[in-house]
Design a protein around this motif. Structure first.
Motif, PDB file in Angstrom:
ATOM      1  N   HIS A  96      -2.347   3.037  12.352  1.00 15.04           N
ATOM      2  CA  HIS A  96      -3.581   1.738  12.188  1.00 15.04           C
ATOM      3  C   HIS A  96      -4.346   1.978  13.506  1.00 15.04           C
ATOM      4  O   HIS A  96      -4.455   1.598  14.785  1.00 15.04           O
ATOM      5  N   VAL A  97      -5.623   1.827  13.317  1.00 11.32           N
ATOM      6  CA  VAL A  97      -7.204   1.806  13.593  1.00 11.32           C
ATOM      7  C   VAL A  97      -6.926   0.177  14.724  1.00 11.32           C
ATOM      8  O   VAL A  97      -6.919   0.531  15.934  1.00 11.32           O
ATOM      9  N   ASN A 189      -7.440   4.968   1.502  1.00 10.48           N
ATOM     10  CA  ASN A 189      -6.889   4.054   1.635  1.00 10.48           C
ATOM     11  C   ASN A 189      -6.103   3.668   0.841  1.00 10.48           C
ATOM     12  O   ASN A 189      -6.265   3.810  -0.313  1.00 10.48           O
ATOM     13  N   LYS A 199      -1.482  -3.010   7.239  1.00 14.16           N
ATOM     14  CA  LYS A 199      -2.532  -2.974   7.114  1.00 14.16           C
ATOM     15  C   LYS A 199      -2.697  -3.838   5.560  1.00 14.16           C
ATOM     16  O   LYS A 199      -1.872  -4.913   5.692  1.00 14.16           O
ATOM     17  N   LEU A 200      -4.473  -3.241   5.454  1.00 11.68           N
ATOM     18  CA  LEU A 200      -5.026  -4.877   4.562  1.00 11.68           C
ATOM     19  C   LEU A 200      -4.562  -5.175   3.266  1.00 11.68           C
ATOM     20  O   LEU A 200      -3.877  -7.046   3.539  1.00 11.68           O
ATOM     21  N   PHE A 204      -2.224  -8.988   3.288  1.00  8.38           N
ATOM     22  CA  PHE A 204      -2.782 -10.423   2.314  1.00  8.38           C
ATOM     23  C   PHE A 204      -1.509 -10.501   1.264  1.00  8.38           C
ATOM     24  O   PHE A 204      -1.858 -11.462   1.141  1.00  8.38           O
ATOM     25  N   PRO A 215      -7.249 -12.690   6.567  1.00  5.79           N
ATOM     26  CA  PRO A 215      -8.086 -12.673   7.852  1.00  5.79           C
ATOM     27  C   PRO A 215      -8.867 -11.527   7.279  1.00  5.79           C
ATOM     28  O   PRO A 215      -8.443 -10.806   7.987  1.00  5.79           O
ATOM     29  N   TYR A 217     -12.023  -9.371   8.042  1.00  2.00           N
ATOM     30  CA  TYR A 217     -12.978  -8.752   9.599  1.00  2.00           C
ATOM     31  C   TYR A 217     -15.001  -9.195   9.006  1.00  2.00           C
ATOM     32  O   TYR A 217     -15.202  -8.491   8.059  1.00  2.00           O
ATOM     33  N   ASN A 259     -13.287  -4.741   0.648  1.00  6.73           N
ATOM     34  CA  ASN A 259     -12.452  -5.843   0.506  1.00  6.73           C
ATOM     35  C   ASN A 259     -12.169  -7.135   0.177  1.00  6.73           C
ATOM     36  O   ASN A 259     -10.986  -7.905   0.105  1.00  6.73           O
ATOM     37  N   HIS A 286     -16.176  -1.177  13.631  1.00  9.40           N
ATOM     38  CA  HIS A 286     -15.155  -1.025  12.338  1.00  9.40           C
ATOM     39  C   HIS A 286     -16.222  -0.493  11.115  1.00  9.40           C
ATOM     40  O   HIS A 286     -17.956  -0.397  10.971  1.00  9.40           O
ATOM     41  N   TYR A 290     -16.538   4.399   2.999  1.00 10.86           N
ATOM     42  CA  TYR A 290     -16.124   5.745   2.564  1.00 10.86           C
ATOM     43  C   TYR A 290     -15.596   6.249   1.469  1.00 10.86           C
ATOM     44  O   TYR A 290     -15.233   5.416   0.671  1.00 10.86           O
TER      45      TYR A 290
HETATM   46  P1  TYD Z   1      -7.061  -1.365   6.932  1.00 10.01           P
HETATM   47  O1  TYD Z   1      -5.567  -1.464   6.106  1.00 10.01           O
HETATM   48  O2  TYD Z   1      -6.392  -1.517   7.711  1.00 10.01           O
HETATM   49  O3  TYD Z   1      -6.865   0.516   6.945  1.00 10.01           O
HETATM   50  P2  TYD Z   1      -8.240   1.265   7.456  1.00 10.01           P
HETATM   51  O4  TYD Z   1      -8.821   0.885   8.355  1.00 10.01           O
HETATM   52  O5  TYD Z   1      -7.745   2.454   6.971  1.00 10.01           O
HETATM   53  O6  TYD Z   1      -9.459   0.994   6.208  1.00 10.01           O
HETATM   54  O7  TYD Z   1      -7.983  -1.968   6.378  1.00 10.01           O
HETATM   55  C1  TYD Z   1      -8.790  -1.857   4.944  1.00 10.01           C
HETATM   56  C2  TYD Z   1      -9.945  -2.242   5.516  1.00 10.01           C
HETATM   57  O8  TYD Z   1      -9.965  -3.752   5.555  1.00 10.01           O
HETATM   58  C3  TYD Z   1     -10.719  -2.453   6.470  1.00 10.01           C
HETATM   59  O9  TYD Z   1     -12.196  -2.685   6.601  1.00 10.01           O
HETATM   60  C4  TYD Z   1     -10.879  -3.375   7.450  1.00 10.01           C
HETATM   61  C5  TYD Z   1     -10.313  -4.376   6.692  1.00 10.01           C
HETATM   62  N1  TYD Z   1      -8.841  -5.444   7.125  1.00 10.01           N
HETATM   63  C6  TYD Z   1      -9.437  -6.468   7.242  1.00 10.01           C
HETATM   64  O10 TYD Z   1     -10.267  -7.261   6.893  1.00 10.01           O
HETATM   65  N2  TYD Z   1      -8.178  -7.527   7.251  1.00 10.01           N
HETATM   66  C7  TYD Z   1      -6.897  -7.293   8.524  1.00 10.01           C
HETATM   67  O11 TYD Z   1      -6.396  -8.160   8.654  1.00 10.01           O
HETATM   68  C8  TYD Z   1      -7.351  -6.126   8.083  1.00 10.01           C
HETATM   69  C9  TYD Z   1      -5.576  -5.322   8.913  1.00 10.01           C
HETATM   70  C10 TYD Z   1      -8.019  -5.545   7.668  1.00 10.01           C
END
Ligand code: TYD
Length: 346
Positions: A96-97, A189, A199-200, A204, A215, A217, A259, A286, A290
């Motif tokens: 997890h990033v 992903n 994870k997203l 969600f 949330p 980002y 996203n 960020h 990809y």
């Molecule tokens: P993530 O599921 O953490 O996978 P990765 O960082 O490996 O791509 O995140 C997927 C995308 O979603 C990434 O662009 C970050 C975004 N994200 C949000 O906007 N909100 C969140 O709460 C999370 C966990 C991720």
């Protein structure tokens, strides 16, 4: 790719899946047991947090499955679980990033040192076939319309991506220097049932089911290829059986989406209101986009078979029906500590 392509004909008899109690690992274990009736599977898993014994609950009674709790970073755990195997698929990783941005050592320990432990075992037992499960994040972000090729430079942005890149480079170095029979998969992903709700997609979905904010980002316009876990496991299985040694294979869904589109699809499938969407401060470093070129894997006979709408429906249905799996996780002290650290300051 149809399940029959590399089905019952597996020449492998004992396969070690490290990280087999995690999200992708548990799906891979189920697939190997289902499609290769003569195969025995050994799982080595440290059960840190995303690795959970209950992820394998349905297959644990199968006499062809042996579960060993232990770590790929420990030589003794590796040698006892790899005894007599024909193949190792390394799915064990810190992934997890956002956690990697906290700065802990576990990413290097598991993703680099753990990989080295496994490679050293294979070096000493060169009949073992080895597959390293990696990620598209090692390429860093790429501008449209570029799609990353397997030979592109590694330019990951996060400590997580850097640790996976180091693991990949070690695999290729061992293949070249010691001639081990190793391949690497780099997946996009991935989402599906049993994914840890940090994870997203699972975060969600579960938030939507509970009427909690989702949330986003930054502006939410970051682009990802969302790959259904069973398609991803089909690719790993194919590379295990038919991949060339010393070769890397990209595994992407082929469809790019922002996203925000993913979030809206989750609102739609759960029936939650758009008022749950909450833009929060962006992730440090960020990656914007990809995208993978998967022609090499396509030439082996793989293509994704599950469209996002279908995979998301299955995933959302699974989370709706399996609150008993995720509610204890989300109400636990460790998860709350993580979310207050990851989201509290946003
Ligand atoms: P993530 O599921 O953490 O996978 P990765 O960082 O490996 O791509 O995140 C997927 C995308 O979603 C990434 O662009 C970050 C975004 N994200 C949000 O906007 N909100 C969140 O709460 C999370 C966990 C991720």
């Amino acid at each position: 790719m149809g399940d029959e392509t590399n089905g019952p004909g597996s020449s492998l008899r004992r396969i070690l899946v490290t990280g087999g109690a995690g999200f992708i690992g548990s799906h891979l274990v189920r697939r190997l047991l289902r499609l290769h009736p003569r195969v025995e599977v050994i799982v080595l898993d440290a059960l840190t947090y995303a690795g959970r014994r209950e992820n394998l609950a349905d297959v644990l009674p199968d006499p062809r499955l042996t579960f060993i709790e232990g770590s790929i970073t420990l030589e003794a755990d590796v040698s006892r679980s790899a005894a007599g195997v024909d193949a190792i698929v390394n799915v064990a990783a810190e992934t997890h990033v956002d956690r990697s941005i906290f700065g802990g050592d576990e990413f290097l320990l598991t993703n680099v040192l753990g990989t080295k432990r496994l490679l050293d075992h294979v070096r000493a037992t060169p009949s073992i076939r080895y597959v390293q499960v990696s990620t598209d994040e090692v390429y860093g972000d790429v501008e449209a319309p570029t799609r990353s090729l397997e030979g592109d430079p590694l330019a990951g942005s996060s400590p997580y991506a850097a640790s996976k890149s180091a693991g990949d480079l070690l695999v290729l170095a061992y293949a070249r220097t010691f001639g081990i029979d190793a391949s690497i998969t780099r997946g996009s992903n991935t989402y599906g049932p049993f994914q840890f709700p940090e994870k997203l997609v699972p975060l969600f979905i579960t938030n939507a089911l509970d009427g909690l904010p989702m949330p986003i980002y930054g502006d939410g316009r970051q682009v990802r290829e969302m790959l259904y876990v069973e398609d991803h496991c089909a690719a790993i299985d194919l590379v295990l059986h038919a991949g060339e040694r010393g070769t890397v294979y990209n595994v992407g869904a082929g469809v790019e989406q922002e996203n925000l589109e993913t979030a809206h699809a989750i609102l739609h499938v759960t029936g939650a209101p758009a008022s749950l969407l909450a833009h929060v401060e962006d992730r440090l470093g960020h990656d914007r986009r990809y995208a993978l070129d998967c022609s090499r894997l396509a030439a082996l006979g793989w293509s994704p078979t599950i469209a996002f709408d279908d995979g998301l429906r299955r995933t959302a249905d699974w989370f709706a029906a399996n609150r008993a799996w995720w509610e204890p996780i989300k109400s636990g002290a460790a998860y709350e500590a993580y979310t207050s650290r990851a989201y509290g300051e946003r």
